[in-house]
Enzyme design. Structure first.
Site, PDB file in Angstrom:
ATOM      1  N   LYS A 198       0.853  -1.178   0.000  1.00  0.00           N
ATOM      2  CA  LYS A 198       0.000   0.000   0.000  1.00  0.00           C
ATOM      3  C   LYS A 198       0.896   1.236   0.000  1.00  0.00           C
ATOM      4  O   LYS A 198       1.917   1.273   0.706  1.00  0.00           O
ATOM      5  CB  LYS A 198      -0.895  -0.035   1.239  1.00  0.00           C
ATOM      6  CG  LYS A 198      -1.907   1.082   1.357  1.00  0.00           C
ATOM      7  CD  LYS A 198      -2.781   0.853   2.579  1.00  0.00           C
ATOM      8  CE  LYS A 198      -3.822   1.932   2.777  1.00  0.00           C
ATOM      9  NZ  LYS A 198      -4.663   1.661   3.982  1.00  0.00           N
ATOM     10  N   SER A 205      -9.353   1.566   3.178  1.00  0.00           N
ATOM     11  CA  SER A 205      -8.580   2.360   2.247  1.00  0.00           C
ATOM     12  C   SER A 205      -7.559   1.539   1.480  1.00  0.00           C
ATOM     13  O   SER A 205      -6.936   2.041   0.558  1.00  0.00           O
ATOM     14  CB  SER A 205      -7.866   3.481   2.997  1.00  0.00           C
ATOM     15  OG  SER A 205      -6.929   2.949   3.929  1.00  0.00           O
ATOM     16  N   SER A 253      -9.901  -0.826   7.349  1.00  0.00           N
ATOM     17  CA  SER A 253      -9.232  -0.545   6.081  1.00  0.00           C
ATOM     18  C   SER A 253      -8.595  -1.742   5.405  1.00  0.00           C
ATOM     19  O   SER A 253      -8.236  -1.662   4.239  1.00  0.00           O
ATOM     20  CB  SER A 253      -8.181   0.532   6.282  1.00  0.00           C
ATOM     21  OG  SER A 253      -8.779   1.704   6.751  1.00  0.00           O
TER      22      SER A 253
END
Length: 537
Positions: free
Chosen positions: A153, A233, A257
């Site tokens: 990420k 996210s 997330s």
């Protein structure tokens, strides 16, 4: 030597969604929102010519014929299978990396199937893969990450790469390795590149779709492009795994997330006990709640990645040493004699109720219950106050030395210079951070109340009913698990009536990751419910 404390940036989805418990805070600002139209789809900042220039020679020599020949060896295969193919000389690490690069180039940007899940690539990845082939240890275990291409990420620092959190402000934030990246490299894994994310881990705009960042554009769900939410996210991490763009990916979570995008993209996602995985070198939201964790196609891969990235880090105040997962225990135990709590109001979901029946058939006892109502007051303020303090520490200690930002306000000011391109959905949550304040004692009271109430939400019924774990859906109870600092694991249940993937989420007490993997593995084996995105085969 100065002690550096840096914390992980993740998406703050509040986990109480749909039928889940409400709190005194109105957390709609950090909840997933239904979007069917988007202000921005493609990135205005990724130059595809520059992105692909380092790989042109290799990709030119990699024909469609070679790609199709490798498909059955790589697509939807677990890491042990990939390692056995390398051992048997059916595959090489260089070929594996090139396959993923070819596939990303083919499907991820500027075409009818664009997913926009990858934000940048490791320019040296092919040379590194060749080195792995050259130096592969004899009799390497199939349970190794050696040579496996992993996406991070893009809030996780990695040497030689830019870490942007999806924000234009950080386009020149070239960094050293985070502790997590060092752990991956020590295991022999390859860092393939960075995955798109909801900008600033979805604690930024408040009125934007999950999966959007100014740098990476809008990430789409391969199970329903532009019709199903990606979750966030860690959107790009979960989508890239589902689309077979990598062997595995790393996400991060503050509250939902990892659990949200993993479940909504038919992946396995672990939100571990806070402190088992270092947060040093990860752009933070909350030093209280942040953690990184793996997103994979299956349980075994997830456990292998978890084993690689855990480790004590003296620069992370919450870091603790923890034992690796014993895969023999995970594989050889069962549901016999386990007691789980099923949340009564979720039983109307047919996938959830069917999954519970499967557990019962395998010997588990499932107790229908309604947890005691516990509010989570000032949850949003906890995130505000933590990020207000923690983000400047990242800028000071872990960002590139030429990054001049020193506060949330400095990012807001930068974005206001060109808000159409840098913040098209606004900056409501960042503005809320700046406006918030508290004394030290007030802040400590907020944290104490949240942790006490979060643990009571689970512990009261777990103690009374002598439960081993709680059964939830997707990220529905991620908020309670977050403030309780309890680990959670989501595993695919199948597709609902809208053809959207959904996950059965197991929640346990701290440091019970082994039990979570045990339950997840045996559910995965009996459910056999992981669907594949048909348009991306």
């Amino acid at each position: 030597m100065k002690k550096i404390v840096v914390f992980v940036l993740m998406i703050p989805f509040f986990g109480c969604k749909n039928n889940a418990q409400k709190t005194e805070d109105n957390l709609s600002d950090i909840s997933e929102k239904a979007f069917r139209t988007f202000k921005v789809e493609d990135s205005n900042y990724i130059d595809l010519t520059t992105l692909w220039a380092p790989f042109q020679d290799q990709l030119s020599a990699f024909s469609e014929e070679k790609y199709n020949a490798l498909k059955p060896l790589i697509m939807n295969q677990d890491i042990p299978t990939l390692q056995r193919h390398v051992q048997n000389r059916k595959l090489s690490y260089e070929a594996l990396v090139t396959f993923y690069l070819y596939r990303i180039n083919l499907l991820d940007r500027e075409n009818q199937k664009s997913l926009n899940s990858v934000i940048s690539l490791n320019k040296s990845i092919i040379e590194e893969a060749r080195e792995k082939d050259k130096n592969r240890p004899k009799n390497l275990s199939a349970l190794s990450l050696y040579g496996m291409p992993i996406l991070l990420k893009d809030n996780i620092n990695a040497s030689g790469m830019v870490t942007t959190a999806g924000a234009v402000a950080l386009l020149k934030n070239t960094t050293e390795d985070s502790f997590l990246s060092q752990q991956l490299k020590s295991s022999g894994a390859l860092i393939l590149g960075k995955a798109n994310l909801s900008e600033w881990a979805y604690f930024f705009c408040g009125d934007c779709p999950s999966g959007y960042s100014a740098v990476g554009g809008q990430t789409f769900n391969p199970y329903g492009r532009k019709t199903l939410d990606t979750g966030g996210s860690s959107s790009g991490s979960a989508v890239a795994v589902a689309a077979n763009f990598c062997a595995a990916a790393i996400g991060s979570e503050t509250s939902g997330s990892i659990l949200s995008p993993a479940s909504q993209n038919a992946g396995v996602g672990l939100k571990p006990t806070i402190g088992t995985i270092s947060r040093s070198g990860i752009i933070p939201i909350s030093s209280t709640l942040d953690t990184a964790g793996p997103i994979t196609k299956n349980i075994i891969d997830n456990a292998l990645v978890y084993n690689a990235i855990i480790g004590y880090d003296a620069n992370d105040v919450k870091s603790k040493s923890t034992s690796k997962i014993d895969l023999k225990y995970v594989l050889n135990t069962s549901f016999q004699g386990k007691r789980f709590g099923a949340i009564k109001e979720l039983l109307k979901d047919s996938l959830y109720s069917k999954s519970i029946e499967l557990l019962k058939k395998q010997g588990a006892e499932v107790i229908t219950m309604t947890p005691e109502n516990k509010n989570l007051p000032d949850f949003l303020r906890l995130l505000n106050l933590d990020m207000k303090a923690d983000l400047p520490l990242y800028f000071q200690n872990q960002a590139h030395k030429n990054i001049q930002f020193n506060s949330v306000q400095s990012i807001i000011d930068f974005n206001n210079l060109d808000s159409i391109h840098r913040a098209p959905y606004g900056q409501k949550l960042f503005e809320g951070i700046v406006a918030d304040s508290a004394t030290v004692s007030e802040f400590e009271a907020i944290k104490t109340t949240l942790k006490t109430n979060g643990r009571a939400y689970f512990d009261t019924v777990m103690t009374a009913q002598k439960l081993d774990g709680i059964l939830s859906i997707n990220n529905y109870h991620a908020g309670y698990a977050a403030v309780a600092e309890y680990p959670a694991l989501t595993v695919p249940m199948g597709l609902n009536k809208d053809n959207a993937p959904m996950g059965l989420t197991f929640i346990a007490k701290p440091y019970q990751e082994t039990q979570l993997y045990q339950w997840g593995y045996h559910f995965e084996k009996i459910a056999k419910k992981r669907p594949f995105p048909n348009q991306y085969d």
